[in-house]
Design a protein around this motif. Structure first.
Motif, PDB file in Angstrom:
ATOM      1  N   THR A 442       4.565 -11.528 -13.084  1.00 35.51           N
ATOM      2  CA  THR A 442       4.380 -11.653 -14.527  1.00 35.51           C
ATOM      3  C   THR A 442       2.914 -11.786 -14.909  1.00 35.51           C
ATOM      4  O   THR A 442       2.087 -12.224 -14.110  1.00 35.51           O
ATOM      5  CB  THR A 442       5.142 -12.882 -15.071  1.00 35.51           C
ATOM      6  OG1 THR A 442       4.632 -14.054 -14.428  1.00 35.51           O
ATOM      7  CG2 THR A 442       6.635 -12.769 -14.789  1.00 35.51           C
ATOM      8  N   ASN A 445       3.145 -17.093 -17.844  1.00 35.12           N
ATOM      9  CA  ASN A 445       4.365 -17.868 -17.627  1.00 35.12           C
ATOM     10  C   ASN A 445       5.418 -17.440 -18.636  1.00 35.12           C
ATOM     11  O   ASN A 445       5.132 -17.291 -19.821  1.00 35.12           O
ATOM     12  CB  ASN A 445       4.077 -19.364 -17.792  1.00 35.12           C
ATOM     13  CG  ASN A 445       3.361 -19.914 -16.568  1.00 35.12           C
ATOM     14  OD1 ASN A 445       3.547 -19.411 -15.461  1.00 35.12           O
ATOM     15  ND2 ASN A 445       2.540 -20.927 -16.760  1.00 35.12           N
ATOM     16  N   ILE A 446       6.623 -17.211 -18.150  1.00 38.52           N
ATOM     17  CA  ILE A 446       7.702 -16.830 -19.066  1.00 38.52           C
ATOM     18  C   ILE A 446       8.841 -17.830 -18.947  1.00 38.52           C
ATOM     19  O   ILE A 446       9.052 -18.431 -17.891  1.00 38.52           O
ATOM     20  CB  ILE A 446       8.197 -15.390 -18.813  1.00 38.52           C
ATOM     21  CG1 ILE A 446       8.723 -15.222 -17.388  1.00 38.52           C
ATOM     22  CG2 ILE A 446       7.128 -14.372 -19.085  1.00 38.52           C
ATOM     23  CD1 ILE A 446       9.361 -13.868 -17.143  1.00 38.52           C
ATOM     24  N   ASP A 447       9.572 -18.004 -20.035  1.00 37.36           N
ATOM     25  CA  ASP A 447      10.716 -18.909 -20.068  1.00 37.36           C
ATOM     26  C   ASP A 447      11.920 -18.162 -19.503  1.00 37.36           C
ATOM     27  O   ASP A 447      12.425 -17.212 -20.111  1.00 37.36           O
ATOM     28  CB  ASP A 447      10.969 -19.348 -21.513  1.00 37.36           C
ATOM     29  CG  ASP A 447      12.039 -20.433 -21.605  1.00 37.36           C
ATOM     30  OD1 ASP A 447      12.992 -20.396 -20.802  1.00 37.36           O
ATOM     31  OD2 ASP A 447      11.912 -21.300 -22.491  1.00 37.36           O
ATOM     32  N   LEU A 448      12.369 -18.571 -18.311  1.00 36.22           N
ATOM     33  CA  LEU A 448      13.434 -17.842 -17.623  1.00 36.22           C
ATOM     34  C   LEU A 448      14.761 -17.921 -18.367  1.00 36.22           C
ATOM     35  O   LEU A 448      15.570 -16.993 -18.303  1.00 36.22           O
ATOM     36  CB  LEU A 448      13.591 -18.368 -16.194  1.00 36.22           C
ATOM     37  CG  LEU A 448      12.399 -18.090 -15.266  1.00 36.22           C
ATOM     38  CD1 LEU A 448      12.603 -18.743 -13.908  1.00 36.22           C
ATOM     39  CD2 LEU A 448      12.179 -16.582 -15.084  1.00 36.22           C
ATOM     40  N   SER A 449      14.990 -19.021 -19.100  1.00 34.91           N
ATOM     41  CA  SER A 449      16.241 -19.122 -19.857  1.00 34.91           C
ATOM     42  C   SER A 449      16.265 -18.114 -21.009  1.00 34.91           C
ATOM     43  O   SER A 449      17.305 -17.520 -21.318  1.00 34.91           O
ATOM     44  CB  SER A 449      16.436 -20.547 -20.385  1.00 34.91           C
ATOM     45  OG  SER A 449      15.375 -20.901 -21.255  1.00 34.91           O
ATOM     46  N   VAL A 450      15.099 -17.885 -21.615  1.00 36.88           N
ATOM     47  CA  VAL A 450      14.999 -16.888 -22.689  1.00 36.88           C
ATOM     48  C   VAL A 450      15.189 -15.482 -22.105  1.00 36.88           C
ATOM     49  O   VAL A 450      15.888 -14.638 -22.678  1.00 36.88           O
ATOM     50  CB  VAL A 450      13.634 -16.997 -23.426  1.00 36.88           C
ATOM     51  CG1 VAL A 450      13.487 -15.886 -24.460  1.00 36.88           C
ATOM     52  CG2 VAL A 450      13.496 -18.358 -24.084  1.00 36.88           C
ATOM     53  N   ASN A 452      16.844 -14.739 -19.415  1.00 34.15           N
ATOM     54  CA  ASN A 452      18.240 -14.579 -19.011  1.00 34.15           C
ATOM     55  C   ASN A 452      19.133 -14.244 -20.199  1.00 34.15           C
ATOM     56  O   ASN A 452      20.024 -13.394 -20.103  1.00 34.15           O
ATOM     57  CB  ASN A 452      18.726 -15.850 -18.305  1.00 34.15           C
ATOM     58  CG  ASN A 452      19.777 -15.539 -17.272  1.00 34.15           C
ATOM     59  OD1 ASN A 452      19.645 -14.603 -16.488  1.00 34.15           O
ATOM     60  ND2 ASN A 452      20.860 -16.298 -17.275  1.00 34.15           N
TER      61      ASN A 452
END
Length: 491
Positions: A442, A445-450, A452
């Motif tokens: 990436t 940093n990315i929000d993995l819940s978003v 998903n």
């Protein structure tokens, strides 16, 4: 006589090779390869398919040595210039090579072989002496080359191709991609691999075209060569296009316009050796005006399937079978199935290799009882175009009774903002058989819940990853292909 050599005689005065030291005609190449062949023979009539390993920097000397081995009746075993000593030793021992030819850049790493009594160690500088004698007549069915598979599931296997196999592979591509003596190509791919040896160098030289060598990939240098305006055919792997796009995006608008103007004049641009992300194809089209021609092949078969030179090139598809190559889809029992259902690609034709060197059991296992080579790649046919779903062993994830294509999930993930690249694999799970897992490279940093939630809006839930891992880079082999078994270890 070998058709590649015979063709060269027709283009004697034309420029064949440009490398960092000089430019050379086809006559230079014929003369130098003859001197090398006679030196290798040392008075013998024929090398009798002796295996000769060689480690030479990409350029005129590399081709002259390869041709010299062939003209003397030997089997060429090109060594990867980036391999560590144990990997080189494996190839030399597995082929039972009786001779090693070494370029000056590699004398240090290959020096242990100079002490071995059963190997004739020859430095490039020792191949200049003129010897007298005649070259043997080489029959097409004799062994010509041993290249090694990447060894994703076991130790690498030596793929033995004959001169007839090579001629079938080359002549098919020359016809399909309309090579001619007016072409000029850039050779930047590793020369222990079928992509660089066959698709680029051999197709060009067979046709009387010019090959310019760039020993080490450098995006800036590649664009400088493009701007000279000579190159009109370019072949690379997706990783290289990805790096060229990144470099282009950092150029000024004026420089970008100049590059685009040059690229639009190219005749042909090809991508292969790994699946081409649709996003890369679309970006490159915006830069160059070209839809990359994606094709399908492997060490054992050369090329078998290709998007058309003239006609629609479909993003995400590898195209249609090449002329003279038979292709079918089969189930696990080698029964032919309807092409709109997923099945293993099986191939038959003059392009298919002779055997795995010294491995009769592996050879027998690789072919059906009626002589079709089992590629291990799973595909479907849609509107006449083959679409790869993945490699049975690494790209087809078997989860909860479903067969899921890792490549399909990767294509969707790459569209998410901030995801530069990704690799999807199946990891063992008691309940599901395998769980879908994704490693992401990436930009931030990315929000993995978003992420998903986003991917579940675009794919059925059973296909979406259950585990994620953020990594700096994906493990790759020399051709830039992600090594999925190494990726699995990260989980």
């Amino acid at each position: 006589m070998l058709r590649l050599i015979e063709n060269a005689k027709r283009f004697a005065t034309k420029c064949a090779i440009v490398d960092q030291s000089d430019s050379y005609s086809f006559r230079d190449l014929l003369d130098r390869s003859e001197v090398i062949a006679l030196h290798l023979l040392q008075g013998k009539e024929d090398l009798g398919q002796m295996r000769i390993a060689f480690m030479i920097a990409p350029g005129f000397d590399y081709v002259a040595v390869q041709w010299g081995i062939w003209r003397a009746g030997g089997i060429a075993v090109p060594l990867c210039v980036t391999y560590p000593l144990p990997s080189l030793q494996y190839v030399v021992e597995d082929t039972v090579a009786e001779m090693i030819i070494c370029g000056p850049e590699y004398e240090d790493i290959l020096s242990p072989f100079s002490m071995m009594p059963n190997i004739r160690f020859t430095r490039m500088s020792g191949l200049s002496k003129n010897e007298s004698g005649n070259l043997p007549e080489i029959e097409n069915q004799r062994g010509a080359m041993i290249l090694y598979t990447s060894g994703t599931t076991s130790l690498p296997k030596g793929v033995l191709t004959t001169h007839a196999n090579i001629e079938a592979q080359v002549s098919t591509l020359v016809d399909a991609w309309q090579w001619s003596s007016s072409d000029y190509t850039l050779s930047i791919l590793p020369l222990h691999h079928v992509h660089g040896i066959i698709n680029v160098n051999s197709c060009a030289l067979w046709s009387g075209a010019t090959v310019q060598f760039l020993p080490n990939f450098d995006a800036k240098k590649v664009f400088e060569i493009f701007m000279e305006g000579k190159v009109n055919v370019f072949m690379a792997v997706p990783t290289i296009y990805f790096k060229l796009i990144a470099y282009y995006e950092n150029l000024s608008q004026t420089e970008q316009m100049k590059v685009t103007e040059k690229l639009k004049k190219f005749r042909l641009m090809v991508s292969g050796s790994a699946a081409l992300p649709v996003s890369v194809m679309e970006k490159w089209h915006g830069i160059s005006g070209h839809y990359l021609l994606e094709r399908y092949g492997m060490t054992e078969i050369g090329m078998a399937i290709s998007n058309p030179y003239e006609g629609t090139r479909r993003a995400g598809y590898i195209g249609m079978p090449l002329k003279g190559v038979e292709v079918r889809l089969c189930d696990e029992a080698d029964r032919v199935i309807p092409s709109d259902q997923p099945g293993e690609i099986q191939v038959r034709g003059g392009n298919v290799f002779k055997e795995y060197w010294g491995k009769p059991e592996a050879t027998a296992k690789a072919f059906t009882s009626d002589g079709w080579f089992k590629t291990g790649d799973i595909a479907v046919v849609e509107d006449g175009y083959f679409k790869i779903l993945g490699r049975d062993s690494v790209d087809i994830i078997k989860s909860g009774g479903y067969k899921i294509s890792a490549l399909e999930i990767e294509e969707v993930l790459r569209k998410y903002p901030g995801v530069k690249d990704c690799g999807v694999i199946g990891i063992p799970d008691e309940e599901w058989g395998e769980l879908v897992a994704a490693a992401l490279v990436t930009e931030k940093n990315i929000d993995l819940s978003v992420l998903n939630a986003w991917i579940r809006e675009r794919m059925p839930a059973y296909k979406t990853p259950r585990k994620y891992l953020l990594v700096k880079d994906l493990p790759r082999n020399a051709m830039g292909k992600v090594t999925k078994n190494e990726l699995k270890k990260l989980f």
